[in-house]
Enzyme design. Structure first.
Site, PDB file in Angstrom:
ATOM      1  N   VAL A 141     -12.051  44.129  -0.304  1.00  0.00           N
ATOM      2  CA  VAL A 141     -11.023  44.097  -0.839  1.00  0.00           C
ATOM      3  C   VAL A 141      -9.544  44.073  -1.062  1.00  0.00           C
ATOM      4  CG1 VAL A 141     -10.827  45.690  -3.335  1.00  0.00           C
ATOM      5  CG2 VAL A 141     -12.556  46.164  -1.785  1.00  0.00           C
ATOM      6  N   THR A 142      -9.158  42.787  -1.853  1.00  0.00           N
ATOM      7  CA  THR A 142      -8.383  42.727  -1.759  1.00  0.00           C
ATOM      8  C   THR A 142      -7.521  41.405  -3.199  1.00  0.00           C
ATOM      9  OG1 THR A 142      -8.319  39.784  -0.956  1.00  0.00           O
ATOM     10  CG2 THR A 142      -8.884  41.304   0.966  1.00  0.00           C
ATOM     11  N   VAL A 143      -6.272  41.865  -3.116  1.00  0.00           N
ATOM     12  CA  VAL A 143      -5.772  40.594  -4.985  1.00  0.00           C
ATOM     13  C   VAL A 143      -4.545  40.340  -4.299  1.00  0.00           C
ATOM     14  CG1 VAL A 143      -4.509  41.318  -7.091  1.00  0.00           C
ATOM     15  CG2 VAL A 143      -6.680  42.816  -5.938  1.00  0.00           C
ATOM     16  N   TYR A 164      -8.527  54.444  -4.930  1.00  0.00           N
ATOM     17  CA  TYR A 164     -10.213  54.718  -5.376  1.00  0.00           C
ATOM     18  C   TYR A 164      -9.909  55.938  -6.265  1.00  0.00           C
ATOM     19  CZ  TYR A 164     -10.269  50.196  -2.471  1.00  0.00           C
ATOM     20  OH  TYR A 164      -9.903  49.107  -2.189  1.00  0.00           O
ATOM     21  N   ARG A 203      -1.562  44.083 -10.475  1.00  0.00           N
ATOM     22  CA  ARG A 203      -1.419  44.410 -12.073  1.00  0.00           C
ATOM     23  C   ARG A 203      -1.857  43.895 -12.498  1.00  0.00           C
ATOM     24  NH1 ARG A 203      -0.755  47.663  -8.056  1.00  0.00           N
ATOM     25  NH2 ARG A 203       1.002  49.144  -7.820  1.00  0.00           N
ATOM     26  N   PHE A 251     -16.261  49.831   8.255  1.00  0.00           N
ATOM     27  CA  PHE A 251     -17.190  48.445   7.757  1.00  0.00           C
ATOM     28  C   PHE A 251     -15.947  47.948   6.780  1.00  0.00           C
ATOM     29  CE2 PHE A 251     -18.857  52.316   5.426  1.00  0.00           C
ATOM     30  CZ  PHE A 251     -18.403  52.195   4.001  1.00  0.00           C
ATOM     31  N   LEU A 269      -7.272  42.850 -12.102  1.00  0.00           N
ATOM     32  CA  LEU A 269      -8.477  41.968 -11.326  1.00  0.00           C
ATOM     33  C   LEU A 269      -9.477  42.980 -10.451  1.00  0.00           C
ATOM     34  CD1 LEU A 269      -6.485  38.899 -10.243  1.00  0.00           C
ATOM     35  CD2 LEU A 269      -7.962  39.053 -12.152  1.00  0.00           C
TER      36      LEU A 269
END
Length: 418
Positions: free
Chosen positions: A88-90, A129, A96, A418, A99
């Site tokens: 998971v990356t932005v 999260y 902000r 993982f 996405l």
């Protein structure tokens, strides 16, 4: 110029878009953006078994998301179908803008539709999260053992009971490791399934990094010849003044299905010539390692943190999958802003099994989905959460009743990243 958020397309990643998606992953994790062609091709091996989402600003991938099928062992040993989340990356230029919310919302909805009971992840950053209904369900600790202080007899490092420890190669690990791990995860709450690719990566038959170096592998065999434990480790090469060794053995992973195997493997690692420190790698926070040593103070915790995060998608199946420490009833009013699990549930638990069903009875506890996830594997205390104000008691003593049912004698543990 950055496109408006509404113009950024969140969609499944095609095979042709995979190199751009991978570049965005590397950028998000602050690695060198471009992998060598052979590494990109090697990583394509996972495409058939994963679900990839990307956010695209024009032709450029600016956010990434990966999920795949996984089983998680519930308290009592039942494997529960889940949706593992990773990569998971932005990209920094597109933060902000909602996405991640779009990607995770889409993926969790699809997981719920497939019938997954939960989703899991290892959180790189703690604050993210919880707002999506995840809660930390297991923890980890890493110990560093001062070998000279441990008090082990260097003359008697072997098991000495007809069992033995052998050094093996990667091919042997791929042959015997999966069955051993299956035996472990049948009894270890919080353990997750491992794919064939996991074993290939761990032993180097498939490589996702050009810097991969072959580790050592050792197996413990019982007197009957059965493999009951296995460890992967590496050693450095450091010498101090007056030619004194200052070497460290660092464990990549160690799995064992009996205390004898676990004890023997730790003692083996502490008996290797020239090794003065052993770093345990990620272990359960109540691991027996220190107590295997004549002087437990020789093992110092050098890292401790949350580990496996869980997001329940089906409260009924999740609560019925696990076993309970006693008999009792509990009414849980679950608040879920994500819309997946909200409602009031009556849990009836006994030694013969458990039932969980929607109810109109008055609630004993009111809690958000992420707080129930923290309690599900038995690691967290409802009394602690009530003191923090994240669980609300509607009936006096309900948090204590919940702890009596839900908590486990040994802490859950997930051996995997993982």
């Amino acid at each position: 110029m950055i496109s408006p958020a509404a113009d950024i397309d969140v969609r499944p990643v095609t095979e042709a878009e995979y190199p751009d998606w991978l570049r965005a992953v590397n950028t998000g994790f602050l690695r060198a953006p471009t992998d060598p062609p052979e590494i990109v091709e090697a990583r394509r091996r996972q495409l058939a078994a994963v679900r990839l989402l990307g956010a695209f600003d024009g032709d450029r991938c600016v956010a990434t998301y990966r999920s795949f099928d996984q089983e998680v062992t519930a308290v009592g040993g039942t494997p529960v179908p889940g949706n593992a989340v990773s990569s998971v990356t932005v990209t920094a230029t597109h933060r902000r803008r909602g996405l991640l919310t779009r990607m995770i919302g889409r993926d969790l909805a699809e997981a719920k539709e497939r019938g997954d009971v939960l989703a899991t992840l290892i959180a790189a950053e703690y604050p993210i999260y919880g707002r999506y209904g995840f809660g930390p369900a297991t923890a980890m600790a890493e110990w560093t053992v001062d070998v000279p202080r441990a008090g082990l007899d260097p003359r008697g490092s072997g098991p000495g009971d007809g069992s033995r420890i052998d050094l093996v190669d990667g091919a042997e690990v791929r042959k015997t490791g999966p069955e051993l791990h299956e035996r472990l995860r049948r009894v270890q709450p919080g353990a997750v399934s491992r794919s064939d690719l996991w074993w290939q990566l761990s032993t180097g038959s498939v490589r996702f990094e050009t810097s991969w170096k072959e580790p050592y592998f050792a197996v413990y065999r019982s007197a009957a010849g059965q493999v009951e434990g296995m460890v992967s480790y590496r050693c450095d090469d450091r010498w101090g003044d007056a030619k004194q060794p200052q070497n460290t053995a660092t464990v990549n992973w160690l799995i064992a299905v009996t205390p004898d195997a676990e004890r023997a493997l730790w003692r083996y690692l502490c008996s290797i010539d020239w090794i003065v420190r052993v770093r345990s790698g990620s272990r359960a926070p109540d691991d027996l390692l220190p107590l295997y040593l004549p002087d437990p103070r020789a093992a110092q915790i050098t890292s401790q943190a949350d580990w496996l995060w869980v997001r329940l998608l089906d409260v009924v199946r999740a609560m019925e999958a696990r076993t309970y420490a006693g008999d009792g009833e509990l009414v849980l009013d679950v608040v879920d802003p994500g819309g997946f699990t909200g409602g009031r549930y009556l849990l009836r638990a006994s030694a013969d099994g458990a039932s969980c069903a929607p109810t109109t009875r008055s609630a004993d506890l009111v809690l958000e989905a992420g707080q129930l996830a923290r309690l599900w594997l038995g690691d967290e205390s409802a009394v602690r959460l009530a003191a923090l104000g994240t669980v609300q008691e509607e009936r006096a003593g309900a948090a204590r009743s919940a702890d009596a049912l839900l908590r486990t004698s040994r802490r859950p543990w997930c051996p995997d990243m993982f």
